[in-house]
Design a protein around this motif. Structure first.
Motif, PDB file in Angstrom:
ATOM      1  N   PHE A  71      -6.241  -8.021  -0.030  1.00  0.00           N
ATOM      2  CA  PHE A  71      -6.554  -6.729   0.844  1.00  0.00           C
ATOM      3  C   PHE A  71      -7.740  -6.140   0.443  1.00  0.00           C
ATOM      4  O   PHE A  71      -8.079  -6.093  -0.830  1.00  0.00           O
ATOM      5  N   ARG A  72      -8.410  -5.650   1.580  1.00  0.00           N
ATOM      6  CA  ARG A  72      -9.437  -4.705   1.250  1.00  0.00           C
ATOM      7  C   ARG A  72      -8.624  -3.166   0.915  1.00  0.00           C
ATOM      8  O   ARG A  72      -7.374  -3.031   1.327  1.00  0.00           O
ATOM      9  N   ALA A  73      -9.339  -2.448   0.220  1.00  0.00           N
ATOM     10  CA  ALA A  73      -8.750  -1.367  -0.293  1.00  0.00           C
ATOM     11  C   ALA A  73      -7.857  -0.411   0.588  1.00  0.00           C
ATOM     12  O   ALA A  73      -6.911   0.142   0.396  1.00  0.00           O
ATOM     13  N   GLU A  74      -8.625  -0.077   1.947  1.00  0.00           N
ATOM     14  CA  GLU A  74      -8.076   0.709   2.887  1.00  0.00           C
ATOM     15  C   GLU A  74      -7.049   0.032   3.637  1.00  0.00           C
ATOM     16  O   GLU A  74      -6.140   0.954   4.409  1.00  0.00           O
ATOM     17  N   VAL A 121      -4.552  -2.064   2.660  1.00  0.00           N
ATOM     18  CA  VAL A 121      -3.208  -2.367   1.785  1.00  0.00           C
ATOM     19  C   VAL A 121      -2.228  -1.215   1.963  1.00  0.00           C
ATOM     20  O   VAL A 121      -2.427  -0.007   1.798  1.00  0.00           O
ATOM     21  N   LYS A 122      -1.125  -1.621   2.289  1.00  0.00           N
ATOM     22  CA  LYS A 122       0.023  -0.674   2.307  1.00  0.00           C
ATOM     23  C   LYS A 122       0.943  -0.532   1.157  1.00  0.00           C
ATOM     24  O   LYS A 122       1.106  -1.408   0.286  1.00  0.00           O
ATOM     25  N   GLU A 161       4.931  -3.005  -3.089  1.00  0.00           N
ATOM     26  CA  GLU A 161       6.254  -2.761  -3.654  1.00  0.00           C
ATOM     27  C   GLU A 161       6.760  -4.183  -3.831  1.00  0.00           C
ATOM     28  O   GLU A 161       7.777  -4.163  -4.695  1.00  0.00           O
ATOM     29  N   LYS A 162       6.534  -5.126  -3.012  1.00  0.00           N
ATOM     30  CA  LYS A 162       7.016  -6.488  -2.879  1.00  0.00           C
ATOM     31  C   LYS A 162       6.424  -7.389  -3.853  1.00  0.00           C
ATOM     32  O   LYS A 162       6.894  -8.555  -3.975  1.00  0.00           O
ATOM     33  N   CYS A 163       5.737  -7.041  -4.879  1.00  0.00           N
ATOM     34  CA  CYS A 163       4.953  -7.788  -5.531  1.00  0.00           C
ATOM     35  C   CYS A 163       5.143  -7.717  -7.248  1.00  0.00           C
ATOM     36  O   CYS A 163       5.523  -6.489  -7.459  1.00  0.00           O
ATOM     37  N   SER A 204      -7.642   4.043  -3.461  1.00  0.00           N
ATOM     38  CA  SER A 204      -6.441   3.335  -3.175  1.00  0.00           C
ATOM     39  C   SER A 204      -5.382   3.153  -4.423  1.00  0.00           C
ATOM     40  O   SER A 204      -4.313   3.206  -4.216  1.00  0.00           O
ATOM     41  N   ILE A 205      -6.224   3.004  -5.953  1.00  0.00           N
ATOM     42  CA  ILE A 205      -5.374   3.245  -6.971  1.00  0.00           C
ATOM     43  C   ILE A 205      -4.504   4.650  -6.998  1.00  0.00           C
ATOM     44  O   ILE A 205      -3.296   4.512  -7.163  1.00  0.00           O
ATOM     45  N   ARG A 206      -5.014   5.669  -6.653  1.00  0.00           N
ATOM     46  CA  ARG A 206      -4.549   7.059  -6.661  1.00  0.00           C
ATOM     47  C   ARG A 206      -3.282   7.050  -5.427  1.00  0.00           C
ATOM     48  O   ARG A 206      -2.142   7.581  -5.871  1.00  0.00           O
ATOM     49  N   ARG A 207      -3.570   6.563  -4.294  1.00  0.00           N
ATOM     50  CA  ARG A 207      -2.472   6.543  -3.355  1.00  0.00           C
ATOM     51  C   ARG A 207      -1.240   5.642  -3.639  1.00  0.00           C
ATOM     52  O   ARG A 207      -0.405   5.881  -3.325  1.00  0.00           O
ATOM     53  N   LEU A 208      -1.696   4.464  -4.318  1.00  0.00           N
ATOM     54  CA  LEU A 208      -0.547   3.435  -4.763  1.00  0.00           C
ATOM     55  C   LEU A 208      -0.005   3.733  -6.061  1.00  0.00           C
ATOM     56  O   LEU A 208       0.970   3.077  -6.385  1.00  0.00           O
TER      57      LEU A 208
END
Length: 146
Positions: free
Chosen positions: A37-40, A42-43, A48-50, A71-75
């Motif tokens: 995925f591109r950073a923006e 990915v959900k 959660e599924k990996c 993305s790192i901070r968000r996830l």
């Protein structure tokens, strides 16, 4: 089969960071189920599924690409119990370990289970080495228990 998500971003479509992310996906897909995925894009549900999450980022003017850090901070809260791999692509590899990976660690709130600085490419200058990518793949196999 273990699942791997690769998250990267770049300012240019034809970039070394994208090339490394795609190469990792190709090599890992022999042993894992891999999504990229591109950073923006990915959900949280994708993460959660990996089992293993890989973040890859280029460096621009001494700073890790902000979209990847965001993305790192968000996830981050969805990464508990997951193996995390951090890689940065840059021309100044000797600064990568101290400065660039530190930016990614701070966004993550911890060290990655695997961390790598991979040489970049600009014009005729090519510091990308296949053995660096192979090293990352080998380390991922180690942390995955295979």
């Amino acid at each position: 089969m273990k699942k791997v998500v690769i998250i990267y971003d770049t300012k240019r479509e034809r970039s070394t960071t994208r090339e490394v992310a795609v190469l990792l996906a190709k090599k890992l897909s022999l042993n894992y189920e891999v999504k990229i995925f591109r950073a923006e894009d990915v959900k949280a549900g994708d993460v959660e599924k990996c089992d293993i999450v890989i973040f890859g980022a280029p460096v621009y003017v001494g700073k890790v690409h902000e979209k990847v850090l965001d993305s790192i901070r968000r996830l981050r809260r969805f990464l508990t119990g997951k193996k995390v791999v951090l890689f940065t692509v840059c021309l100044l590899r000797f600064l990568g370990w101290r400065r660039y990976l530190k930016q990614m660690r701070e966004a993550l709130g911890r060290r990655g289970d695997v961390e790598a600085v991979i040489g970049g490419r600009i014009g005729p200058l090519n510091l990308l080495r296949a053995e660096d990518v192979h090293w990352v793949v080998d380390k991922i196999h180690e942390i995955a228990g295979g």
